[in-house]
Write an enzyme that holds these catalytic residues in place. Structure first.
Site, PDB file in Angstrom:
ATOM      1  N   HIS A 172      59.844   5.906 -27.482  1.00 19.41           N
ATOM      2  CA  HIS A 172      59.973   5.571 -26.056  1.00 19.41           C
ATOM      3  C   HIS A 172      60.119   6.817 -25.176  1.00 19.41           C
ATOM      4  CE1 HIS A 172      60.985   1.319 -27.376  1.00 19.41           C
ATOM      5  NE2 HIS A 172      60.056   1.147 -26.443  1.00 19.41           N
ATOM      6  N   HIS A 229      47.691   0.493 -25.525  1.00 19.57           N
ATOM      7  CA  HIS A 229      49.038  -0.048 -25.332  1.00 19.57           C
ATOM      8  C   HIS A 229      48.895  -1.443 -24.751  1.00 19.57           C
ATOM      9  CE1 HIS A 229      52.884  -0.544 -23.016  1.00 19.57           C
ATOM     10  NE2 HIS A 229      53.360  -0.144 -24.180  1.00 19.57           N
TER      11      HIS A 229
END
EC number: 4.2.1.39
Length: 497
Positions: free
Chosen positions: A305, A405
């Site tokens: 992340h 993504h």
């Protein structure tokens, strides 16, 4: 015999198209308020259709009779430029809608662009409780949808969609590139705006879907044709509530039993920026447990992340080497270029990143410097279909794999299946699909079924799925901000300890 039948069919076709030409010429003249004293020009045999300005219209008609293929015909007339790709289907459509109604479809404009917030509380991730769809409606009543990013920015994104829409309203929906540059001139040139970029991306998605549906073709056909019938995927969102190695291992086994042979997870708990020895030990234990649970033939992908500094990221990479992760995703924030250079020079790990990028020019810097091995453009950020294809082309030129993504919702998922079908250097498509709340799957009819860690590419028009308006209205919600809590909105719920 076959030759005689073919000749007869050809004469009949010529007569039919001549009459049709006269009708169309009259309709075009009335629509454009123009006349041609010479009337329709004669039917001329042709081998292909060409396109010219508004003063000439071409119809291409392929006549078929008794299995015989006849030469294509070209009817040249005054009016606008239009192509018909089939004979009987086109004629039936003209008969049903009328010449003027059919032509109006090709002169439609964008009438309405509406952001729609959907919500139902979901247990495993707060951002998964939301979707922002963007509905595009044309002046002749056709409807299509794109999807924008909801994370922490519901109100700003809704506002940005309404603002960005001003560059598109009243325009020809076919002119996607022209609309993009008008948006860039009006709304984007002086500032780097995530909200504006996701608004543009959603509108771009809808316009590509609209164009493909109009042509009766799947989106992949407009993008050069598919390279694969099925798209390999990897699982994400499966580890809600996991805070110890046993939980990660048990749930990883369930993922593999479901049919996945690749999975991604974040083992770092509340670590942020730096990581203590104890935190690194717990993270390593989770990764080791997952590798032991799934065996050597399953790809494990480590999600960071983007939250570590370079020193911490390098230490993590070295500790995880024995477990052979296929890639390390966003070990640093994408803006930390110097950190990525350091990470590249000190580790052998494959770097995956790209979900935060909002233009092909941003992606180019990482590609040119060799700072990414698997680039992860997000169609909801990068500029929809238009931006995604630019990044995919760059990735091919630099021999870099692509893994879109794909976290936010079903319209994005369906569209990125289409993109993945045409991407030469595809690794896999990310998939939360089996771990979303059911309403998100129901929104598009829940059409995707996993088999051998892949999903079939839909062959229907556009993105291959249709939004269920009943489900949409059931979960429509007033725009509101996602509350900020101790556990960040971007983590899988229950993993921040």
């Amino acid at each position: 015999m076959a030759s005689a039948m073919a000749s007869s069919a050809l004469r009949e076709a010529t007569c039919t198209m001549t009459r049709l030409a006269a009708d169309v010429a009259a309709s075009v003249s009335s629509i454009f308020s123009c006349k041609d004293s010479a009337g329709p020009r004669p039917v001329v045999p042709a081998t292909k259709t060409t396109s010219t300005p508004l003063d000439v219209m071409f119809f291409t008609w392929f006549a078929k009779s008794s299995g015989s293929s006849l030469p294509p015909l070209k009817v040249v007339m005054t009016g606008a430029t239009i192509s018909i790709d089939s004979t009987r289907g086109a004629l039936k459509k003209l008969a049903r809608k009328g010449i003027k109604g059919w032509l109006n479809q090709y002169m439609a404009t964008i009438k309405e662009i509406e952001p729609i917030v959907l919500y139902e509380q979901e247990t495993d991730a707060r951002w998964a409780s939301y979707s922002i769809l963007v509905r595009v409606v044309t002046s002749d009543g056709r409807v299509s949808y794109g999807e924008a990013v909801p994370t922490l920015r519901i109100l700003p994104v809704v506002s940005a969609v309404r603002q960005t829409a001003r560059a598109f309203l009243g325009r020809d929906p076919h002119e996607i590139s022209a609309a993009f540059y008008e948006w860039y001139r009006q709304d984007f040139f002086l500032s780097r705006s995530f909200e504006s970029a996701t608004a543009l991306s959603a509108i771009d998605m809808a316009l590509w879907d609209l164009k493909a549906r109009e042509l009766g073709a799947p989106l992949y056909e407009l993008l050069g044709g598919k390279l694969r019938d099925r798209v390999k995927v990897y699982a994400n969102g499966w580890y809600g509530g996991c805070r110890d190695p046993q939980c990660f291992a048990e749930k990883a086994k369930e993922v593999v039993a479901r049919g996945y042979d690749a999975l991604k997870f974040d083992p770092f708990g509340p670590s942020f920026n730096s990581i203590t020895s104890e935190e690194l030990r717990r993270a390593e234990e989770a990764v080791a447990a997952v590798r032991d649970a799934v065996g050597d033939d399953v790809d494990i992908l480590i999600e960071h992340h983007g939250r570590f500094n370079a020193n911490a990221a390098v230490e993590i990479a070295k500790r995880f080497e024995p477990y052979r992760p296929y890639f390390m995703e966003e070990p640093l924030h994408h803006e930390d270029i110097e950190g990525y250079r350091k990470y590249r020079s000190l580790t052998s790990a494959r770097i995956a990143m790209g979900e935060r990028l909002i233009s092909a020019k941003e992606a180019l810097q990482y590609l040119v410097e060799g700072l990414v091995d698997v680039i992860q453009p997000d169609a909801c950020n990068i500029g929809g279909v238009t931006g995604s294809m630019k990044v995919a082309a760059l990735a091919e030129a630099f021999s870099v794999e692509v893994s879109y993504h794909n976290a936010y919702g079903p319209v994005q998922f369906a569209l990125e299946v289409q993109l993945s079908a045409v991407t030469p250097t595809l690794y896999r498509l990310e998939s939360f699909y089996d771990y979303w709340p059911q309403w998100k799957r129901d929104l598009i009819g829940d059409p995707f079924r996993l088999s051998q860690s892949s999903v079939e590419v839909p062959r229907g028009p556009g993105i291959g799925v249709a939004v269920n308006e009943r489900v949409l209205e059931k979960y429509r919600a007033e725009p509101s901000e996602i509350p900020v809590g101790e556990e960040p909105v971007w983590v899988v719920r229950g993993t921040w300890r």
